[in-house]
Design a protein around this motif. Structure first.
Motif, PDB file in Angstrom:
ATOM      1  N   SER A 522       0.832  -1.209   0.000  1.00 36.54           N
ATOM      2  CA  SER A 522       0.000   0.000   0.000  1.00 36.54           C
ATOM      3  C   SER A 522       0.865   1.256   0.000  1.00 36.54           C
ATOM      4  CB  SER A 522      -0.929   0.008   1.219  1.00 36.54           C
ATOM      5  OG  SER A 522      -1.867  -1.040   1.114  1.00 36.54           O
ATOM      6  N   GLY A 523       1.878   1.274   0.878  1.00 37.74           N
ATOM      7  CA  GLY A 523       2.756   2.432   0.923  1.00 37.74           C
ATOM      8  C   GLY A 523       3.527   2.607  -0.364  1.00 37.74           C
ATOM      9  N   ALA A 524       3.976   1.492  -0.933  1.00 40.85           N
ATOM     10  CA  ALA A 524       4.728   1.568  -2.180  1.00 40.85           C
ATOM     11  C   ALA A 524       3.848   2.068  -3.323  1.00 40.85           C
ATOM     12  CB  ALA A 524       5.305   0.190  -2.522  1.00 40.85           C
ATOM     13  N   VAL A 525       2.562   1.637  -3.339  1.00 40.61           N
ATOM     14  CA  VAL A 525       1.628   2.095  -4.374  1.00 40.61           C
ATOM     15  C   VAL A 525       1.403   3.592  -4.250  1.00 40.61           C
ATOM     16  CG1 VAL A 525      -0.763   1.988  -5.161  1.00 40.61           C
ATOM     17  CG2 VAL A 525       0.489  -0.121  -4.708  1.00 40.61           C
ATOM     18  N   ARG A 526       1.204   4.059  -3.018  1.00 40.73           N
ATOM     19  CA  ARG A 526       0.992   5.491  -2.819  1.00 40.73           C
ATOM     20  C   ARG A 526       2.220   6.292  -3.264  1.00 40.73           C
ATOM     21  NH1 ARG A 526      -3.289   6.740   0.675  1.00 40.73           N
ATOM     22  NH2 ARG A 526      -4.275   4.908   1.610  1.00 40.73           N
ATOM     23  N   SER A 527       3.398   5.801  -2.919  1.00 41.11           N
ATOM     24  CA  SER A 527       4.623   6.500  -3.287  1.00 41.11           C
ATOM     25  C   SER A 527       4.797   6.541  -4.806  1.00 41.11           C
ATOM     26  CB  SER A 527       5.827   5.831  -2.637  1.00 41.11           C
ATOM     27  OG  SER A 527       7.025   6.439  -3.042  1.00 41.11           O
ATOM     28  N   ALA A 528       4.577   5.392  -5.457  1.00 37.52           N
ATOM     29  CA  ALA A 528       4.717   5.336  -6.909  1.00 37.52           C
ATOM     30  C   ALA A 528       3.677   6.223  -7.597  1.00 37.52           C
ATOM     31  CB  ALA A 528       4.582   3.888  -7.387  1.00 37.52           C
ATOM     32  N   LEU A 529       2.461   6.225  -7.042  1.00 37.64           N
ATOM     33  CA  LEU A 529       1.404   7.062  -7.617  1.00 37.64           C
ATOM     34  C   LEU A 529       1.767   8.543  -7.505  1.00 37.64           C
ATOM     35  CD1 LEU A 529      -1.440   7.071  -8.862  1.00 37.64           C
ATOM     36  CD2 LEU A 529      -2.369   7.170  -6.553  1.00 37.64           C
ATOM     37  N   ALA A 530       2.271   8.952  -6.332  1.00 38.62           N
ATOM     38  CA  ALA A 530       2.646  10.353  -6.138  1.00 38.62           C
ATOM     39  C   ALA A 530       3.758  10.754  -7.096  1.00 38.62           C
ATOM     40  CB  ALA A 530       3.070  10.583  -4.700  1.00 38.62           C
ATOM     41  N   THR A 531       4.758   9.844  -7.272  1.00 36.82           N
ATOM     42  CA  THR A 531       5.868  10.146  -8.178  1.00 36.82           C
ATOM     43  C   THR A 531       5.385  10.297  -9.613  1.00 36.82           C
ATOM     44  OG1 THR A 531       7.411   8.941  -6.751  1.00 36.82           O
ATOM     45  CG2 THR A 531       8.080   9.312  -9.041  1.00 36.82           C
ATOM     46  N   THR A 532       4.508   9.387 -10.031  1.00 34.24           N
ATOM     47  CA  THR A 532       4.004   9.407 -11.408  1.00 34.24           C
ATOM     48  C   THR A 532       3.174  10.665 -11.679  1.00 34.24           C
ATOM     49  OG1 THR A 532       3.927   6.989 -11.432  1.00 34.24           O
ATOM     50  CG2 THR A 532       2.649   8.153 -13.107  1.00 34.24           C
ATOM     51  N   LEU A 533       2.276  10.985 -10.759  1.00 30.09           N
ATOM     52  CA  LEU A 533       1.401  12.144 -10.972  1.00 30.09           C
ATOM     53  C   LEU A 533       2.176  13.453 -10.937  1.00 30.09           C
ATOM     54  CD1 LEU A 533      -1.781  11.147  -8.921  1.00 30.09           C
ATOM     55  CD2 LEU A 533      -1.322  10.854 -11.359  1.00 30.09           C
ATOM     56  N   THR A 534       3.163  13.531 -10.039  1.00 30.05           N
ATOM     57  CA  THR A 534       3.963  14.747  -9.968  1.00 30.05           C
ATOM     58  C   THR A 534       4.719  14.974 -11.268  1.00 30.05           C
ATOM     59  OG1 THR A 534       4.204  14.523  -7.570  1.00 30.05           O
ATOM     60  CG2 THR A 534       5.799  15.927  -8.721  1.00 30.05           C
ATOM     61  N   ALA A 535       5.250  13.894 -11.834  1.00 29.83           N
ATOM     62  CA  ALA A 535       5.979  14.009 -13.099  1.00 29.83           C
ATOM     63  C   ALA A 535       5.049  14.409 -14.245  1.00 29.83           C
ATOM     64  CB  ALA A 535       6.678  12.696 -13.421  1.00 29.83           C
ATOM     65  N   ALA A 536       3.769  14.021 -14.144  1.00 29.27           N
ATOM     66  CA  ALA A 536       2.824  14.304 -15.228  1.00 29.27           C
ATOM     67  C   ALA A 536       2.191  15.696 -15.117  1.00 29.27           C
ATOM     68  CB  ALA A 536       1.717  13.241 -15.236  1.00 29.27           C
ATOM     69  N   THR A 537       2.402  16.384 -13.991  1.00 30.12           N
ATOM     70  CA  THR A 537       1.741  17.683 -13.789  1.00 30.12           C
ATOM     71  C   THR A 537       2.033  18.678 -14.906  1.00 30.12           C
ATOM     72  OG1 THR A 537       1.681  17.403 -11.392  1.00 30.12           O
ATOM     73  CG2 THR A 537       1.544  19.647 -12.230  1.00 30.12           C
ATOM     74  N   PRO A 538       3.273  18.880 -15.372  1.00 31.45           N
ATOM     75  CA  PRO A 538       3.497  19.842 -16.458  1.00 31.45           C
ATOM     76  C   PRO A 538       2.715  19.523 -17.724  1.00 31.45           C
ATOM     77  CG  PRO A 538       5.562  19.269 -15.393  1.00 31.45           C
ATOM     78  CD  PRO A 538       4.533  18.321 -14.872  1.00 31.45           C
ATOM     79  N   ALA A 539       2.623  18.228 -18.070  1.00 31.48           N
ATOM     80  CA  ALA A 539       1.880  17.850 -19.274  1.00 31.48           C
ATOM     81  C   ALA A 539       0.390  18.132 -19.097  1.00 31.48           C
ATOM     82  CB  ALA A 539       2.105  16.371 -19.589  1.00 31.48           C
ATOM     83  N   ILE A 540      -0.136  17.867 -17.885  1.00 33.28           N
ATOM     84  CA  ILE A 540      -1.556  18.161 -17.617  1.00 33.28           C
ATOM     85  C   ILE A 540      -1.797  19.667 -17.683  1.00 33.28           C
ATOM     86  CG2 ILE A 540      -3.398  17.984 -15.919  1.00 33.28           C
ATOM     87  CD1 ILE A 540      -2.054  15.441 -14.887  1.00 33.28           C
ATOM     88  N   ASP A 541      -0.891  20.442 -17.099  1.00 30.64           N
ATOM     89  CA  ASP A 541      -0.998  21.898 -17.169  1.00 30.64           C
ATOM     90  C   ASP A 541      -1.078  22.376 -18.611  1.00 30.64           C
ATOM     91  OD1 ASP A 541      -0.902  22.172 -14.445  1.00 30.64           O
ATOM     92  OD2 ASP A 541       1.262  22.510 -14.393  1.00 30.64           O
TER      93      ASP A 541
END
Length: 574
Positions: A522-541
């Motif tokens: 669970s912790g690893a999923v949350r961490s991986a999800l946060a990393t992935t979404l943070t990296a995608a923020t500029p493209a979403i913007d």
């Protein structure tokens, strides 16, 4: 018995009474004083009438001078009166009774105020003195009139005249995004959805459209030619049946069009574009200029419109209350896939993108909702899995109101335009809403958690919300130099798109469900999800900004442009 002498006297009296000789001279002697008095009154009356006309003319001329220089009205009025040699002047404050005797003086009262040409208001009440939003001047002059003969009989007369002159300056304003550079794939896909056909704009085509400004009335005159509407007014033109192909052909036919612009506009000449009806009255508002005859507008007002902005505003108006779906595939770098669904709320009848008018003129952007379904490739323990983000964007109508137009010396070079801009309320939601709730722009949708990761082993549900609520209007000032340069002023100076997207990702409420043994996943999923979404923020913007820019809006911001101004000609109104 009478004596002979008495009889002789009676006879002479009878002869005298019967004699008609000398009557005219006798009557003249009796009537001469009355005739002289009447002649004196007539001469004095004519003289007073002529004198009053002369003073009225001076009041009219000075009121016009004051209205033409409304910010220094008193100075302009007094200069006009002195130049026309009215004589010694005494300036009185408002409320002074001009009929109060003041021998040998010219009493002048100068009042600035607001004149409204409203037929439902009595003529005497249309000018209201005082206030800050002035557009008219009332000049009252009182003086002793001259009697040449009848002063002893009738006394010294008083002459009192008043005149009201008004000058109504006007400005042309627009609201929306002056588009920055967009990626060709996103732009063509969105334009294709709006027109109902595939649009293949190149980067050069796009730049030609963005950089092109054409004369507003030159464009409208060319449009009238396209519609074979040679008589009538511009109001008739705005009410005519117009399709997108007419709009692009008229833009290409204006004097400012270049070969590059004409080539870019030719891309829109498709079967679908020819059938797309454009309600011009939902795009343009011309104020009093709407009543000018076709062909007369350019001489009355010099205003420009951006070709790209006009086309996009026309497309948005044409798609009012429609839902558009665009599959961008993998055209956005950093995102695996992106699908955009847009609902354009039907704007009110007077919610135009461009307006020409005076104080109180409004422009608005259309209310809209957009759903962007984004797929992102996972990383870490989510490597190889698709992370799906349904992001909802909701924009209320941004609006701008023309508050004041002033010309210090009566010339356009001194013009100042004041606008109150109110950005639309913007919100981003990561969640799930029913299609029916999303399409209904009359009420806010209810969101639940969205399934972000859905595999047999790992399931992740999440939701988040961020909002920009700039509720108070912001006052913007445009100088003549700003207008000439075509400067855009924005009510917000920060990049709210980035802050909203970052807030959306940072506040994500996630529920992780793992089938079988957890083993700390669970912790690893949350961490991986946060990393992935943070990296995608500029493209979403970038995607959010591009989608909204095509539709003429930005999150929590309103871009305002004044494209023309006229100081108005001072005229007598009372």
């Amino acid at each position: 018995m009478t004596t002979p002498g008495q009889e002789q006297l009676k006879q002479r009296l009878r002869l005298f009474a019967a004699d008609r000789g000398g009557n005219l001279a006798t009557m003249s002697a009796f009537m001469a004083p009355l005739a002289l008095a009447l002649a004196a009154i007539a001469i004095d009356g004519g003289s007073l009438y002529n004198e009053k006309r002369q003073v009225q003319a001076l009041a009219d001329i000075s009121a016009i001078a004051g209205a033409a220089h409304i910010d220094r009205a008193e100075e302009a009025v007094l200069a006009s009166l002195r130049d026309n040699r009215l004589g010694p002047l005494t300036v009185l404050g408002p409320g002074y009774d001009p009929l109060t005797p003041a021998a040998g003086q010219n009493l002048v009262t100068i009042e600035t105020g607001r004149y409204e040409a409203d037929g439902s208001t009595p003529a005497g009440q249309r000018f209201q003195p005082g206030g800050s939003d002035t557009n008219a001047v009332r000049v009252t002059i009182a003086r002793d009139g001259a009697r040449h003969f009848g002063e002893i009989l009738a006394g010294q007369p008083r002459i009192a005249v008043a005149s009201v002159a008004s000058a109504t300056p006007r400005a042309a304003i627009s609201i929306g995004s002056r588009l920055a550079r967009l990626e060709g794939g996103v732009l063509n896909s969105l334009l294709g959805a709006l027109t109902g056909n595939e649009i293949g704009l190149t980067v050069m085509d796009y730049e030609a459209l963005v950089d092109a400004d054409v004369s507003l009335f030159g464009f409208l005159d060319a449009l009238a030619t396209e519609l074979d509407l040679q008589a009538g007014t511009y109001e008739d033109l705005l009410d005519a049946e117009v399709v997108l192909a007419d709009v692009t052909a008229a833009a290409a036919a204006t004097g400012q069009s270049s070969p590059g612009l004409r080539a870019a506009l030719a891309r829109y000449d498709t079967d679908a574009a020819s059938r797309l009806s454009v309600p011009l009255s939902h795009v343009l508002h011309l104020g009093q200029a709407a009543y000018l005859g076709i062909g007369q507008g350019a001489g009355a007002f010099d205003a420009t419109v951006g070709v790209m902005e006009f086309i996009l505003a026309s497309l948005v108006a044409a798609n009012g209350a429609n839902q558009l779906a665009v599959d961008l595939g993998a055209t956005v770098p950093g995102l695996a896939t992106a699908r955009v669904t847009v609902v354009i709320g039907e704007p009110m009848q007077d919610s135009v993108w461009f307006a020409l008018g005076e104080r109180g003129t409004m422009v608005r952007t259309a209310q809209l909702r957009a759903r962007i379904d984004i797929d992102i490739g996972g990383s870490g323990v989510l490597s190889g899995l698709a992370i799906r983000l349904p992001v909802y964007v909701e924009m209320a109508q941004a609006e701008a109101e023309l508050k004041r137009v002033t010309c210090t010396d009566g010339k356009v070079s001194s013009a100042q335009v004041t606008i109150d801009a109110r950005p639309g309320i913007a919100s981003l939601t990561l969640g799930q809403a029913t299609p029916a709730a999303f399409a209904d722009t009359t009420r806010p949708p209810v969101f639940g958690k969205a399934r972000i990761v859905d595999t047999p082993l790992i399931k992740v549900d999440g939701s988040a919300r961020a909002e920009v609520a700039n509720r108070a209007p912001t006052r913007l000032q445009f100088s003549a130099a700003d207008i000439r340069a075509g400067r855009i002023k924005t009510v917000a100076t920060t990049d709210v798109t980035t802050s909203l997207a970052a807030s959306l990702i940072g506040d994500l409420d996630v529920t992780v469900s793992i089938v079988g043994l957890d083993l700390g996943l669970s912790g690893a999923v949350r961490s991986a999800l946060a990393t992935t979404l943070t990296a995608a923020t500029p493209a979403i913007d970038s995607l959010l900004a591009d989608v909204l820019a095509v539709l003429g809006v930005r999150l929590g911001e309103a871009d305002i442009m004044v494209t023309g101004v006229t100081c108005g000609r001072a005229v007598l109104v009372q």
